[in-house]
Each structure stands twice: as C-alpha cells, then as structure tokens.
Motif scaffolding. Structure first.
Motif, mmCIF file in Angstrom:
data_model
loop_
_atom_site.group_PDB
_atom_site.id
_atom_site.type_symbol
_atom_site.label_atom_id
_atom_site.label_comp_id
_atom_site.label_asym_id
_atom_site.label_seq_id
_atom_site.Cartn_x
_atom_site.Cartn_y
_atom_site.Cartn_z
ATOM 1 N N PRO A 134 -6.065 7.800 -9.533
ATOM 2 C CA PRO A 134 -4.778 7.435 -8.915
ATOM 3 C C PRO A 134 -3.670 7.260 -9.958
ATOM 4 O O PRO A 134 -3.943 6.887 -11.100
ATOM 5 N N MET A 182 -1.523 7.112 -3.483
ATOM 6 C CA MET A 182 -1.790 6.934 -4.913
ATOM 7 C C MET A 182 -1.401 8.163 -5.746
ATOM 8 O O MET A 182 -1.531 8.147 -6.957
ATOM 9 N N TYR A 223 -7.652 5.738 0.487
ATOM 10 C CA TYR A 223 -6.636 4.687 0.416
ATOM 11 C C TYR A 223 -5.865 4.511 1.717
ATOM 12 O O TYR A 223 -4.902 3.750 1.764
ATOM 13 N N VAL A 282 -1.108 5.295 -9.080
ATOM 14 C CA VAL A 282 -0.529 3.991 -8.742
ATOM 15 C C VAL A 282 -1.500 2.932 -9.255
ATOM 16 O O VAL A 282 -2.703 2.996 -8.991
ATOM 17 N N TYR A 283 -0.951 2.003 -10.008
ATOM 18 C CA TYR A 283 -1.773 0.958 -10.622
ATOM 19 C C TYR A 283 -1.325 -0.405 -10.101
ATOM 20 O O TYR A 283 -0.168 -0.591 -9.721
ATOM 21 N N TYR A 284 -2.253 -1.335 -10.111
ATOM 22 C CA TYR A 284 -1.949 -2.678 -9.610
ATOM 23 C C TYR A 284 -2.192 -3.715 -10.700
ATOM 24 O O TYR A 284 -3.160 -3.629 -11.453
ATOM 25 N N THR A 338 0.853 -1.196 0.000
ATOM 26 C CA THR A 338 0.000 0.000 0.000
ATOM 27 C C THR A 338 0.888 1.244 0.000
ATOM 28 O O THR A 338 1.993 1.237 0.547
ATOM 29 N N CYS A 342 -2.931 10.871 -6.389
ATOM 30 C CA CYS A 342 -4.076 11.041 -7.289
ATOM 31 C C CYS A 342 -3.972 12.341 -8.095
ATOM 32 O O CYS A 342 -3.430 13.340 -7.613
ATOM 33 N N PRO A 399 -6.187 0.848 -11.721
ATOM 34 C CA PRO A 399 -6.186 1.653 -10.489
ATOM 35 C C PRO A 399 -7.192 1.079 -9.492
ATOM 36 O O PRO A 399 -8.097 0.337 -9.880
#
Lengths: 198, 295
Positions: free
Chosen positions: A192, A61, A104, A194-196, A58, A63, A183
């Motif tokens: 965001p 992000m 988040y 930050v991507y997963y 974690t 954003c 995201p």
C-alpha cells in the motif's frame, strides 16, 4: 517520477469528517447513498472505565501490487503514470471482482440510482455519467495541477499528509522511512501507498 | 455511534453468483462426462443429450453471470481484455470453448440427419479432438470459477484451494447422478455408476472436513463466516445432511449392499442438486471480510 503516497496520523484525527465532505464535493461521490471514497470510522472499544474511542480514516491504498487490478477482466482498473490505481468508467463491467479482491474495502458500485441522483444534483456538470465501480483517485486531476488531494487540503488537524514517499525531505517520506508510519496488512503483499501512524 | 466494523459481510457478490457457479460447474462436469462416455457404452442419444444438457446449463450460467450480476452487461465485450490474469476472463473463455468445441464434438452424431450429413462426415475425424477440448474446458470450469472466490486473500472464508476442489467434486457427483437418472442402466454398469458416486461422495466428505478445519483454525473472518453458515438451518439441512451424508450412505448401500433401484439415482440427483446449490449459495452469502483497522 514521484512515488506519491499518503500518511494518516490517527493520533491527531478528531473524526470531523471534513475529509469525507471535501471528497464528496470534489469528486461527486454518492453521499446520498452513504457511499464514500474516504470515510472516517468511529470505533469505540472496551468497557467502562477502560474505554477508548478511535477515528480511522479509510481510503484506497493505491497499492503498488493492487489485487483489484489483477482480477479485473476488462483492465478497467489500471495504474496511471503517477502510480495511482484508477478505474476506466467506459470499460468497467461492474462484475465487482475488484470489490471482492480489495482487502481494504475501498470500492463501491456507483449504480443506476446514484447516476440518476447525481444528474439531478449536479446537472450537466456531473462527472459519473455511467454505472461503474468507484474508488478514490488520489484526486489525480488536482495532483497533476500541483494541488493536494481534497481530503488532505481540508484536514483541519493536518492528520493527512500527501507527497513523494521517495523524497527523504518530505513529511510523508520522513514518516515512512523512520518507521513511524506503517502500512495496513503488509502480509498480503499489496504494498500500500497509504501509511498510518497510530 | 460506535460501529462494529471489524467484521463485515462482503458486498460484492450476491445470490446470482452462486447460481452461476452451480450451473457452470454442473454443465462443465456433464461436458467432461460426455467425452468419457463417448468411449464407453454410449448409446445413440446419450452423447447429444448430455452435451445439449451441458450447453443449456452453460447458457443459464452465462445468463446469471451477465444479466443478473454485471452492472453493465453490454460491457461484457471487454471481458477478455485481461485473459492472462483474470478468473472472470477465463470463465468467459471456458464457456465459449464449451459451446464451440461441444457443438463440433456432437455434430458427427447427427450423420443420420440429411441436412447435417455432409458436415457430420467432415467433422468425424476430429470428433475426439473437439471432444477433448470441450471436456478439458468443462473440467476446468468448476476449478476456475471456484478460484474466482478462492484466489483473493481478502475474504478468508473463501481463500483456500479446498473450495475449487469441492466445487469440482460436487459438480461431477451431481452430473453422474443426473446421467444415471436420464439413462437408466443395470447390472455392472449400475454398480460402476454407483461406485463412481460413492468415491466422489467420499472425496467430497474428506474435502469438506479439510475445509471445516481451514475455517476452524484459520483467520477470524473464516471462523466467523462458518459460524454464520452453521447457524443457517437451510445450509445445515441441505448441504451436510442432504447433499453430503445422504449420497454417501445411499451410494455405499448401492455398491456394497447390492441394491439396484430405479428411485436411487433420481433421489441422489435431487439431493446433490439441493446440497450443491446450498453449499455455493451459503458460501457466497456468508463471505466475511474485515477492514484491517489498527484498533
């Protein structure tokens, strides 16, 4: 101007917490109070024999439409030229409205005890001399020097990738444009960076 | 160790925020009512006492905002930097407006004090203007401070317009009962006062049901938060029973049963005070958020 972002591949994260340790050392986060700018959640699901164990790093992000920035009464939360969402330690009230607004859970209070402990640990080199709400900075000082954030450069499985999201040749650009990386909670409209991959 | 992190209690706001919401809303409602009473049936002492009560409550709300909640109270001087967007900034503006406009509104009432007669006479032509500003600021305070919780989507238990509305209605309900206790009235005025409390109680009841519906059919965090609240005996006893049903039944009896009692208004005040605070306190403490894990 680059649109920096991060892609985290949950398929290859082994939960070693090296990213958390690297971040804590780089940014002097209060690990002694179990407060981290980035931490890896260890999630176990299901019941024997159908069980699964997942590691989810974690982080803030960063954003493009940060909810934390809108609610901040003192504009202590701001966006840098690179698009990083940062906190001005001098003007932060510590009202924690940003903590409540962040979907988040990326923020925590660097409180009096933490400031005192930091001074004990790092002495004159301490970075956080005042109480404030703290969060990830995407290691802005490192990025402006051409380095990657500490968590990215230390990840042994290369689960974390950092770069220009708009660059179609970069690893993160490819992962995002292909739709492989997604995201979290796009429905909130925070956009965001930050991507997963999962 | 596996950590059941999908549902967590929010860590941002603690009990001082609920005290701040409660006293600020109560004070705001008193200020708005002081302006209304200025036009109807106000005695010599009624307006000054109501305004002073409101300002004392705002002082308490401000103290809880700054000294019991802010990590760095001295930095409150920066709190107006984002007044176009931030709810906290607007709360600070409204508290300030209540003080400035409230004092200017009430000063003409002190024309009989020799030291104040000059300024009182100078302000008399503008009394309604300043009263209207103070009343508007007072009226907006419970809405904006409720919006502080309701605006961000991160905590679904709070993320509904029903919450600021509920704070507004319960604040006015309490303020009416408090004024009824402070300045006992009789006859038609008593019925009007009781009728006002009854109408607001009915509204509060309806909004509470709508809020319950939001938590029941809304996101899982909202449902979880309400479950936690309903498992708290303090909340169950103080809000739905003492703070909601009791005032509804008693005020209905006062209006339709023709009862005119000296104990009814103080009893309503105590019940609404306890219920209103329990509502805000339990809501703040049971805000649930989730980190949006992909698993």
């Amino acid at each position: 101007m680059s649109r920096y972002g991060m892609v985290i591949d949950l398929r290859s994260c082994v939960g070693c917490q090296a990213c958390s340790a690297a971040c804590a050392l780089e940014n002097q986060t209060p690990y002694w109070s179990d407060k981290w700018r980035t931490k890896v959640m260890d999630i176990q699901k299901g019941e024997y024999p159908s069980t699964g164990r997942y590691f989810v790093p974690t982080i803030c992000m960063h954003c493009e439409e940060p909810a934390c920035m809108t609610v901040c009464p003192s504009k202590a939360t701001f966006k840098s030229d690179e698009g990083f969402v940062l906190v001005n330690y001098d003007t932060c009230l510590g009202c924690k409205a940003c903590m409540a607004a962040c979907p988040y859970g990326a923020r925590y209070v660097y409180d009096k005890k933490d400031v005192a402990q930091e001074k004990e640990v790092y002495g004159e080199a301490s970075q956080h001399k005042k109480v404030h709400v703290d969060k990830c900075t995407f290691c802005q000082d490192r990025v402006t020097r051409g380095l990657e954030p500490a968590c990215v450069s230390t990840c042994p499985t290369l689960s974390r990738q950092f770069g220009d999201l708009d660059d179609p040749t970069s690893t993160v650009g490819k992962a995002v444009s292909s739709g492989l990386a997604k995201p979290l909670r796009p429905d909130l409209g925070t956009k965001p960076r930050v991507y997963y991959i999962y | 160790m596996a950590q059941p992190m999908h549902v967590e209690r929010q860590e941002a706001y603690e009990w001082p925020v609920s005290v701040y919401l409660f006293f600020g809303g109560f004070g705001g409602a008193l200020m708005a009512l002081a302006f209304i009473f200025h036009f109807f049936a106000a005695t010599q002492t009624m307006i000054p006492l109501t305004v002073v009560s409101a300002l004392v409550l705002f002082a308490l709300a401000g103290a809880f905002l700054v000294f019991f909640d802010l990590e760095r109270p001295i930095n409150a001087i920066f709190s107006l930097n984002n007044f176009t967007k931030s709810g906290v900034s607007w709360d600070v503006i409204l508290i300030g407006l209540n003080y400035v406009a409230g004092i200017l509104f009430v000063l003409p009432q002190f024309a009989y004090v020799p030291a104040l007669s000059g300024i009182s006479q100078a302000l008399t032509p503008y009394q309604v203007f300043f009263g209207a500003i103070a009343a508007l600021a007072g009226f907006l305070f419970p809405i904006i401070s409720g919006g502080l919780l309701a605006a961000p989507a991160s905590i679904p238990l709070w993320h509904t317009p029903a919450l600021p509305l509920l704070f507004l209605i319960t604040s006015f309900e309490l303020a009416l009962a408090f004024l009824g206790s402070l300045f006992p009235v009789s006859g038609t005025l008593y019925t009007v006062l009781a009728g006002g409390i009854f109408a607001l109680s009915l509204l509060a009841f309806g909004i509470s049901l709508a809020y319950l519906e939001h938590t029941h059919n809304g996101p899982v965090e909202a449902t979880e938060g309400m479950h936690r609240m309903l498992k708290t005996p303090r909340f169950l006893l103080l809000y739905p029973l003492i703070g909601l049903l009791f005032p509804l039944v008693l005020s209905a009896y006062l209006v339709f049963g023709g009862l005119e009692s000296t104990w009814a208004m103080p009893a309503l005040t105590v019940a609404l005070f306890l219920g209103g605070f329990a509502l805000r306190n339990c809501l703040v403490l049971n805000g649930i958020e989730t980190y949006p894990w992909p698993y």
